[in-house]
Enzyme design. Structure first.
Site, PDB file in Angstrom:
ATOM      1  NE  ARG A 229      -3.388  -2.381   2.881  1.00  0.00           N
ATOM      2  CZ  ARG A 229      -3.024  -3.481   3.540  1.00  0.00           C
ATOM      3  NH1 ARG A 229      -1.815  -3.543   4.089  1.00  0.00           N
ATOM      4  NH2 ARG A 229      -3.842  -4.508   3.663  1.00  0.00           N
ATOM      5  CG  HIS A 318      -4.664  -0.225  -3.734  1.00  0.00           C
ATOM      6  ND1 HIS A 318      -3.934  -0.095  -2.568  1.00  0.00           N
ATOM      7  CD2 HIS A 318      -5.471  -1.297  -3.534  1.00  0.00           C
ATOM      8  CE1 HIS A 318      -4.294  -1.035  -1.708  1.00  0.00           C
ATOM      9  NE2 HIS A 318      -5.219  -1.773  -2.274  1.00  0.00           N
ATOM     10  CE1 TYR A 353      -5.649  -8.289  -6.506  1.00  0.00           C
ATOM     11  CE2 TYR A 353      -5.527  -9.480  -4.429  1.00  0.00           C
ATOM     12  CZ  TYR A 353      -5.507  -8.294  -5.136  1.00  0.00           C
ATOM     13  OH  TYR A 353      -5.342  -7.108  -4.472  1.00  0.00           O
TER      14      TYR A 353
END
Length: 371
Positions: A229, A318, A353
């Site tokens: 992050r 991101h 994902y």
């Protein structure tokens, strides 16, 4: 003299001023220094919100580099899209509620919530207090919260994420007031289940290739190669890089958790060049006037790289983290390891994902090929 044309447009339902000019690196670099400007990668245009103040600011900003600014298209004319109505106006905070809000902030800090969460909850609760003052409410009720939710959030077109933040903040405030929030039945709306935008490996390589500043390249490379992050990247210290074990130690990340993530051999070469040139002492990325680099500066780095790369996807910092996770999964990495590297509390978060990997989709036979 370079010519720049300002034209009326719309972006995501908002009225904007598009800044049109022939490809010119001088104009482009000058625009990057203009506060509040945005770049739409889908059609490679720069724009700002259409206000009289922004028109004046962008005009004088472009005149500094001797541009001829044509704004004839911005003369008043009928619009073919709805204009956003005047924002809901809240009354000012009175002294009693101001002191109450300070006590609420201290209570949140005692709960050891993150500074970002505390600031968010205090801000949205302040809006709710001011709304209640305007309604002359004598007590907090479910109907009052629903009314605030509809008039201040829904009608104003604020996002579902912001709506959830408001409800979370109000719930915390009611707990602070020792109210039974179960009786109010405050329910957060479900978020849209959007798949993350992912860059291909070639696109990531292009992004880094067009980032010529070594410090900027190192920052973007770190975010991608470690799946970080942006807050984790800019708070990283020099001692957190373990080149012997080829690991990066992330401390006090989201949820106050520590973890380790990968240190790439290729990235380590870039990192060593960066260290020799910039010689950071404490934090890996030092700001000009602060101990750490700012998030806004990192966002500008990415925005500039995207403009140069020609990538037309909606890319954020991101996105690099999403891309890291997706590429690991495509390389056959067990999803449980990916969960640990990303610092996800639940495997459900990491499972998203599996829906965006190329391999899982490419292995499906298209019925059109059988015709």
């Amino acid at each position: 003299m370079k010519t720049v044309k300002l034209i009326r447009g719309a972006y995501k339902g908002e009225e904007i001023i598009q800044i049109c000019f022939d490809t010119d690196s001088v104009v482009e670099n000058h625009l990057i220094g203009f506060r509040d400007i945005q770049f739409n990668s889908s059609d490679n245009t720069w724009f700002v919100a259409n206000t009289s103040i922004n028109l004046s600011r962008i005009f004088h900003h472009l005149r500094k580099i001797n541009c001829y600014v044509d704004y004839s298209d911005l003369t008043p004319k009928p619009l073919d899209f709805p204009v956003k109505k005047t924002p809901y106006t809240l009354p000012p905070m009175d002294d009693f509620h101001y002191k109450e809000l300070k006590r609420f902030r201290r209570w949140l800090e005692e709960k050891r919530l993150s500074p970002h969460t505390v600031n968010t909850y205090v801000e949205v609760t302040g809006f709710f207090m001011r709304y209640c003052i305007g309604k002359k409410a004598k007590s907090y009720t479910k109907r009052l919260v629903e009314s605030f939710n509809y008039e201040f959030i829904v009608c104003e077109g604020k996002s579902i994420s912001y709506q959830n933040q408001c409800i979370n903040g109000i719930k915390k405030y009611f707990l602070f007031k020792h109210m039974d929030i179960g009786l109010l039945e405050l329910v957060r709306p479900k978020k849209e289940k959007k798949l993350p935008v992912v860059l291909s490996k070639e696109e990531v390589r292009t992004l880094l290739d067009v980032t010529y500043n070594l410090k900027h390249k190192t920052l973007l490379g770190l975010v991608y190669s470690g799946g970080l992050r942006i807050g984790e990247a800019i708070n990283l210290k020099v001692d957190d890089i373990d080149s012997k074990r080829m690991l990066i130690h992330i401390k006090s990340a989201k949820g106050k958790k520590d973890r380790y993530t990968l240190l790439s051999h290729s990235f380590l070469e870039i990192l060593r060049l960066y260290y020799k040139q910039y010689k950071p002492k404490d934090y890996l990325f030092e700001g000009q006037n602060s101990p750490t680099y700012s998030t806004s500066s990192a966002q500008w780095i990415l925005k500039r790289a995207i403009a140069r790369s020609g990538i037309r996807k909606e890319v954020t910092l991101h996105t690099l983290r999403h891309s890291f996770a997706t590429h690991l999964l495509e390389n056959g990495t067990d999803i449980r390891y990916i969960q640990e590297l990303l610092g996800h509390s639940s495997p459900k978060t990491t499972m998203i994902y599996t829906h965006v990997t190329e391999h899982s989709i490419k292995n499906i036979s298209n019925p059109f090929d059988d015709l």
